[in-house]
Scaffold this motif. Structure first.
Motif, PDB file in Angstrom:
ATOM      1  N   PRO A 568       0.883  -1.127  -0.009  1.00  0.00           N
ATOM      2  CA  PRO A 568      -0.005   0.095   0.127  1.00  0.00           C
ATOM      3  C   PRO A 568       0.920   1.003   0.160  1.00  0.00           C
ATOM      4  CG  PRO A 568       0.044  -0.832   2.230  1.00  0.00           C
ATOM      5  CD  PRO A 568       0.788  -2.089   1.386  1.00  0.00           C
ATOM      6  N   PRO A 569       0.318   2.451  -0.549  1.00  0.00           N
ATOM      7  CA  PRO A 569       0.923   3.615  -0.460  1.00  0.00           C
ATOM      8  C   PRO A 569       1.175   4.207   1.101  1.00  0.00           C
ATOM      9  CG  PRO A 569      -1.094   4.194  -1.289  1.00  0.00           C
ATOM     10  CD  PRO A 569      -0.803   2.535  -1.074  1.00  0.00           C
ATOM     11  N   GLU A 570       1.827   3.544   1.650  1.00  0.00           N
ATOM     12  CA  GLU A 570       2.077   3.769   3.120  1.00  0.00           C
ATOM     13  C   GLU A 570       3.593   3.845   3.420  1.00  0.00           C
ATOM     14  OE1 GLU A 570       0.101   1.122   5.594  1.00  0.00           O
ATOM     15  OE2 GLU A 570      -1.863   1.709   4.805  1.00  0.00           O
ATOM     16  N   LEU A 571       3.870   4.876   4.308  1.00  0.00           N
ATOM     17  CA  LEU A 571       5.528   5.109   4.697  1.00  0.00           C
ATOM     18  C   LEU A 571       6.013   3.716   5.343  1.00  0.00           C
ATOM     19  CD1 LEU A 571       5.640   8.719   5.896  1.00  0.00           C
ATOM     20  CD2 LEU A 571       6.361   7.622   3.597  1.00  0.00           C
ATOM     21  N   THR A 572       5.084   3.023   6.034  1.00  0.00           N
ATOM     22  CA  THR A 572       5.561   1.695   6.502  1.00  0.00           C
ATOM     23  C   THR A 572       5.836   0.744   5.639  1.00  0.00           C
ATOM     24  OG1 THR A 572       3.285   1.229   6.754  1.00  0.00           O
ATOM     25  CG2 THR A 572       4.036   2.111   8.722  1.00  0.00           C
ATOM     26  N   SER A 573       5.492   0.898   4.264  1.00  0.00           N
ATOM     27  CA  SER A 573       5.783  -0.082   3.266  1.00  0.00           C
ATOM     28  C   SER A 573       7.226  -0.401   2.891  1.00  0.00           C
ATOM     29  CB  SER A 573       5.048   0.178   2.024  1.00  0.00           C
ATOM     30  OG  SER A 573       3.673   0.180   2.292  1.00  0.00           O
ATOM     31  N   ALA A 574       7.939   0.676   3.267  1.00  0.00           N
ATOM     32  CA  ALA A 574       9.553   0.627   3.150  1.00  0.00           C
ATOM     33  C   ALA A 574       9.917  -0.469   3.954  1.00  0.00           C
ATOM     34  CB  ALA A 574      10.338   1.933   3.339  1.00  0.00           C
ATOM     35  N   SER A 575       9.780  -0.599   5.311  1.00  0.00           N
ATOM     36  CA  SER A 575      10.121  -1.335   6.235  1.00  0.00           C
ATOM     37  C   SER A 575       9.626  -2.738   5.931  1.00  0.00           C
ATOM     38  CB  SER A 575       9.828  -1.034   7.881  1.00  0.00           C
ATOM     39  OG  SER A 575       8.348  -1.049   7.956  1.00  0.00           O
ATOM     40  N   LYS A 576       8.383  -2.923   5.437  1.00  0.00           N
ATOM     41  CA  LYS A 576       7.720  -4.142   5.280  1.00  0.00           C
ATOM     42  C   LYS A 576       8.624  -4.793   3.943  1.00  0.00           C
ATOM     43  CE  LYS A 576       3.373  -6.383   4.317  1.00  0.00           C
ATOM     44  NZ  LYS A 576       1.838  -5.975   4.144  1.00  0.00           N
ATOM     45  N   ALA A 577       8.749  -3.758   2.941  1.00  0.00           N
ATOM     46  CA  ALA A 577       9.639  -4.415   1.821  1.00  0.00           C
ATOM     47  C   ALA A 577      11.055  -4.972   2.317  1.00  0.00           C
ATOM     48  CB  ALA A 577       9.700  -3.244   0.944  1.00  0.00           C
ATOM     49  N   ARG A 578      11.685  -4.242   3.042  1.00  0.00           N
ATOM     50  CA  ARG A 578      12.837  -4.978   3.633  1.00  0.00           C
ATOM     51  C   ARG A 578      12.807  -6.095   4.185  1.00  0.00           C
ATOM     52  NH1 ARG A 578      13.402   0.329   5.307  1.00  0.00           N
ATOM     53  NH2 ARG A 578      12.925  -0.029   7.676  1.00  0.00           N
ATOM     54  N   HIS A 579      11.653  -6.496   4.839  1.00  0.00           N
ATOM     55  CA  HIS A 579      11.333  -7.920   5.585  1.00  0.00           C
ATOM     56  C   HIS A 579      11.079  -8.879   4.287  1.00  0.00           C
ATOM     57  CE1 HIS A 579       9.977 -10.894   8.385  1.00  0.00           C
ATOM     58  NE2 HIS A 579       8.635 -10.732   7.690  1.00  0.00           N
ATOM     59  N   LEU A 580      10.216  -8.645   3.478  1.00  0.00           N
ATOM     60  CA  LEU A 580       9.967  -9.434   2.458  1.00  0.00           C
ATOM     61  C   LEU A 580      10.888  -9.888   1.707  1.00  0.00           C
ATOM     62  CD1 LEU A 580       6.563  -7.688   1.239  1.00  0.00           C
ATOM     63  CD2 LEU A 580       6.695  -9.817   2.661  1.00  0.00           C
ATOM     64  N   ILE A 581      11.827  -9.060   1.369  1.00  0.00           N
ATOM     65  CA  ILE A 581      12.932  -9.671   0.547  1.00  0.00           C
ATOM     66  C   ILE A 581      13.746 -10.742   1.124  1.00  0.00           C
ATOM     67  CG2 ILE A 581      12.811  -7.489  -0.816  1.00  0.00           C
ATOM     68  CD1 ILE A 581      15.605  -6.722   0.313  1.00  0.00           C
ATOM     69  N   ARG A 582      13.777 -10.679   2.389  1.00  0.00           N
ATOM     70  CA  ARG A 582      14.938 -11.581   3.036  1.00  0.00           C
ATOM     71  C   ARG A 582      14.899 -12.996   2.780  1.00  0.00           C
ATOM     72  NH1 ARG A 582      14.092  -8.502   8.850  1.00  0.00           N
ATOM     73  NH2 ARG A 582      15.455  -6.572   8.396  1.00  0.00           N
ATOM     74  N   GLU A 583      13.330 -13.586   2.680  1.00  0.00           N
ATOM     75  CA  GLU A 583      13.300 -15.121   2.533  1.00  0.00           C
ATOM     76  C   GLU A 583      13.798 -15.696   0.851  1.00  0.00           C
ATOM     77  OE1 GLU A 583      11.646 -18.449   0.947  1.00  0.00           O
ATOM     78  OE2 GLU A 583      10.749 -16.489   0.280  1.00  0.00           O
ATOM     79  N   PRO A 584      13.302 -14.769  -0.132  1.00  0.00           N
ATOM     80  CA  PRO A 584      13.953 -15.119  -1.481  1.00  0.00           C
ATOM     81  C   PRO A 584      15.578 -14.998  -1.495  1.00  0.00           C
ATOM     82  CG  PRO A 584      12.773 -13.209  -1.731  1.00  0.00           C
ATOM     83  CD  PRO A 584      12.368 -13.565  -0.373  1.00  0.00           C
ATOM     84  N   LEU A 585      16.103 -13.953  -0.808  1.00  0.00           N
ATOM     85  CA  LEU A 585      17.575 -13.834  -1.144  1.00  0.00           C
ATOM     86  C   LEU A 585      18.114 -14.965  -0.109  1.00  0.00           C
ATOM     87  CD1 LEU A 585      18.150 -10.029  -0.392  1.00  0.00           C
ATOM     88  CD2 LEU A 585      18.231 -11.267  -2.424  1.00  0.00           C
ATOM     89  N   ALA A 586      17.520 -15.409   1.080  1.00  0.00           N
ATOM     90  CA  ALA A 586      18.175 -16.600   1.640  1.00  0.00           C
ATOM     91  C   ALA A 586      17.984 -17.763   1.115  1.00  0.00           C
ATOM     92  CB  ALA A 586      17.593 -16.707   3.219  1.00  0.00           C
ATOM     93  N   ARG A 587      17.041 -18.181   0.137  1.00  0.00           N
ATOM     94  CA  ARG A 587      16.582 -19.023  -0.367  1.00  0.00           C
ATOM     95  C   ARG A 587      17.563 -19.223  -1.527  1.00  0.00           C
ATOM     96  NH1 ARG A 587      12.537 -19.118  -4.191  1.00  0.00           N
ATOM     97  NH2 ARG A 587      11.477 -17.635  -2.936  1.00  0.00           N
ATOM     98  N   TRP A 588      17.935 -17.990  -2.154  1.00  0.00           N
ATOM     99  CA  TRP A 588      18.930 -18.004  -3.333  1.00  0.00           C
ATOM    100  C   TRP A 588      20.381 -18.165  -2.932  1.00  0.00           C
ATOM    101  CZ3 TRP A 588      15.698 -13.435  -5.608  1.00  0.00           C
ATOM    102  CH2 TRP A 588      14.551 -13.983  -6.259  1.00  0.00           C
TER     103      TRP A 588
END
Length: 699
Positions: A568-588
């Motif tokens: 969503p277009p919220e400022l908290t989305s930046a921290s959520k994005a940092r959290h989301l990318i960790r799983e695929p990066l760890a898997r790769w």
């Protein structure tokens, strides 16, 4: 027949005519026969044709063939070894021709025509025969070729056997290599290349001592340097052993002395109005008439004409090399694409005489597992079309790198062609396809080009309809693109009109043939086989157009190599994005990139939320590198700038540009995408493979 043709190819032959009866008995002969044949004039009449043959046992089949033809009243030809009065055995072409209805000479049934090489005393004596052989008919045989090597071999085969027993042709290395026109240095030390060598007896020693293709530097104070410096013939009537040894020692080649001793030598320069291109080396063995002033005169006349052939071939080779170098520098040296795609191409010039043209092809890998596939055709042939093609190819490569969609790219090309046409009218056609290996979609636009062929995995195919648009440089009609979904394993075939249209068939027949090539199991065949099949039959067409074909097997990258999220277009989305990318990066296995990627994603998401109004989409793509894409609904492209000392914003893209390997932005139908790319860190296995590859290379 091949042996007979080889013997008759020497026009310097002695012809004898004998009249024989049906049993092969000689009834009459011409006046020259007793001088050549081994029998006395009194015993020649009444002798058998077989009495003239050497090695009767081995020649019996050929002799029987001739006598059987005489009895049957038909013509026949065979090669017979004939003894001569000098005691030599000469391979002779013998022909029998029936004499029907001749009652003047009782018993005369046929004429036996014997064609044999002249004796040593007779060779190189008749000036009219040498002039005819060197200057008249033979030049017509090589007049059509412009290949330097073929011209050299043709010229040498004229000199031997009509003028000398051995000959060599040497030209300046700058002439053979197609460099600038030769300039004579003051010391005469010029690099020469030997183009051809010939001998009348096939002795291997000459080829070993004077190898064809050798590049050499003649020592000073030798006849060869004198010939090049003066541009005049150099004649040595008798090259005794001491002179031969002197030449051999200056070359550091002892076998040369044995070959040159007791010979007569004549050097003939290949002189033009500006310089000497090279020279002929002619020698006659002991026993033949040595070279004299008349030989120098007729030899120079031959060399003057030969120099024109050599100079024409030099200019043609230079122009052809220049054109081919231009063509090869303008066409891509390699095709790039995502790993899930396989791309092959073929390019054929219009003909052997016109080896440059305006057809081109491209496969350009773009960030985010995308590829631009392009085929274009500039009207016309030759260097002008190739230069225009090079301009268009450079422009399309730049436009693809700027990530303009196909329709906008072709629109920009159209404006470029229109501006170029103000000075030099030209037009071109082009087909542009942009394939996304993540979504499996393909966006296609065309400007006056033939429709691409799509071949599905099940063998069905169709020519893709694109929105009509005039060729580039012709009109200002808008160019629109079409987006289609591609099944994994489908083939996309882009081609120019030379593949399907020529003066021998209608374009509809060519399109039907192309479609038949890709029916059935074509989707599973190798792309190299499909390229060969598509080009089958076009090689024989001498007046065909240029041909370019690009075949791509399209497949999406594996599903676990990309991930996407909507925020969503919220400022908290930046921290959520940092959290989301960790799983695929760890898997790769990219934990090493995690801190940097988090910072890059945070900056891109923050920028998107600040300037866009709707939701933001993040996409990570692992394809040769790690690409992070942020999509929003704003069409305004970001701009890198340096923030002032007191400004609180404006540093995000500067941080991205410093941390990422590269970054960019492109517009979409609904907004834009800002992306950044990071290189994948090398692993220990990669280092081991690199070390092993290096070791193999060194070994």
């Amino acid at each position: 027949m091949g042996k007979i043709t080889a013997l008759l190819s020497n026009v310097s032959v002695r012809t004898l005519i004998l009249g024989i009866d049906e049993d092969g008995r000689i009834i009459q002969h011409d006046r020259n026969a007793p001088e050549i044949l081994p029998l006395d004039p009194d015993s020649l009449v009444g002798a058998q044709l077989g009495d003239l043959v050497a090695s009767r046992s081995t020649a019996e089949p050929a002799l029987t063939q001739l006598l059987d033809a005489v009895k049957a009243g038909r013509e026949a030809t065979a090669v017979l070894p004939i003894n001569t009065r000098e005691g030599r055995r000469v391979e002779t072409v013998a022909s029998v021709q029936p004499m029907l209805g001749d009652g003047a000479t009782p018993g005369l049934t046929a004429l036996a025509v014997l064609r044999m090489p002249p004796t040593r005393a007779e060779r190189f004596v008749d000036p009219a025969l040498m002039r005819h052989s060197l200057l008249d008919d033979t030049f017509r045989q090589i007049g059509a070729t412009l290949d330097l090597d073929q011209v050299a071999r043709g010229l040498i085969n004229i000199l031997v056997p009509h003028f000398c027993t051995q000959a060599g042709l040497l030209v300046l290395e700058s002439v053979a290599a197609g460099d600038e026109f030769p300039v004579n240095p003051p010391d005469g030390s010029q690099l020469m290349r030997r183009l051809a060598v010939a001998t009348d007896d096939g002795a291997p020693g000459w080829d070993a001592a004077f190898p064809t293709g050798e590049v050499l530097l003649y020592p000073p104070d030798t006849p060869y340097v004198e010939c090049m410096e003066t541009g005049k013939p150099v004649r040595i009537a008798a090259l005794d052993n001491s002179k031969a040894v002197s030449i051999a020692e200056s070359w550091l080649r002892r076998p040369v002395a044995k070959l040159l001793a007791d010979t007569s030598m004549l050097l003939l320069p290949l002189a033009t109005k500006d310089s000497a291109l090279g020279f002929f080396v002619c020698t006659r063995k002991m026993g033949y008439r040595p070279f004299d002033d008349y030989d120098s005169e007729i030899g120079m006349e031959f060399a003057s004409r030969a120099a024109i052939f050599i100079d024409n071939a030099r200019q043609y080779n230079r122009e052809r090399t220049t054109a081919l170098t231009l063509q090869r520098s303008l066409l891509p040296t390699g095709l790039s694409a995502p790993s899930s795609m396989d791309v092959k191409h073929r390019y054929l010039p219009g003909s052997k005489l016109i080896e440059v043209g305006g057809d081109w092809y491209e496969s350009i890998a773009l960030p985010g597992a995308r590829a631009a596939l392009v085929v274009g055709d500039v009207a016309g042939h030759g260097v002008r079309a190739a230069v225009t093609m090079g301009r268009l190819r450079t422009a399309i490569h730049t436009l693809a790198t700027l990530e303009l969609p196909p329709d906008e790219s072709l629109q920009q090309l159209n404006e470029l062609m229109t501006s170029l046409g103000e000075r030099e009218p030209h037009f071109a056609t082009c087909a542009y396809a942009l394939y996304d290996a993540v979504t499996g979609s393909c966006e296609i636009a065309s400007a006056g080009h033939l429709p691409p062929l799509l071949v599905r995995p099940d063998g069905t195919s169709e020519f893709l309809d694109t929105y009509p648009a005039p060729p580039l440089g012709v009109g200002e009609m808008p160019i629109e693109s079409r987006t289609i979904e591609i099944e994994d394993g489908s083939l996309l075939v882009l081609y120019t009109d030379g593949l399907v249209e020529d003066r021998h068939r209608d374009i509809d027949d060519g399109l039907n043939f192309l479609r038949e090539v890709f029916t059935g199991e074509a989707a599973g065949r190798s792309l190299d086989d499909l390229c060969r099949a598509a080009l089958a039959g076009v090689y024989a067409h001498q007046q065909r157009d240029d041909i370019a074909i690009l075949i791509a097997r399209l497949s999406k990258i594996p599903a676990d190599h990309h991930a996407s999220w909507s925020l969503p277009p919220e400022l908290t989305s930046a921290s959520k994005a940092r959290h989301l990318i960790r799983e695929p990066l760890a898997r790769w296995g990219l934990d090493e990139l995690m801190p940097t990627t988090e910072l890059l994603v945070s900056e891109l998401v923050t920028n998107a939320i600040r300037y866009a109004t709707g939701e933001v989409t993040i996409r990570l793509v692992l394809e040769g590198s790690l690409v992070c894409e942020v999509l929003d609904n704003s069409s305004a492209l970001p701009r890198l700038r340096h923030a002032g000392r007191d400004e609180e914003c404006g540093r995000g893209l500067e941080v991205v540009s410093q941390l990422a390997q590269r970054w960019g932005a492109r517009r979409t139908r609904d907004g834009k995408i800002v992306w950044c790319e990071q290189a994948i860190p090398a692993t220990e296995d990669d280092d081991a493979d690199a070390d092993l590859s290096g070791a193999r290379t060194e070994r």
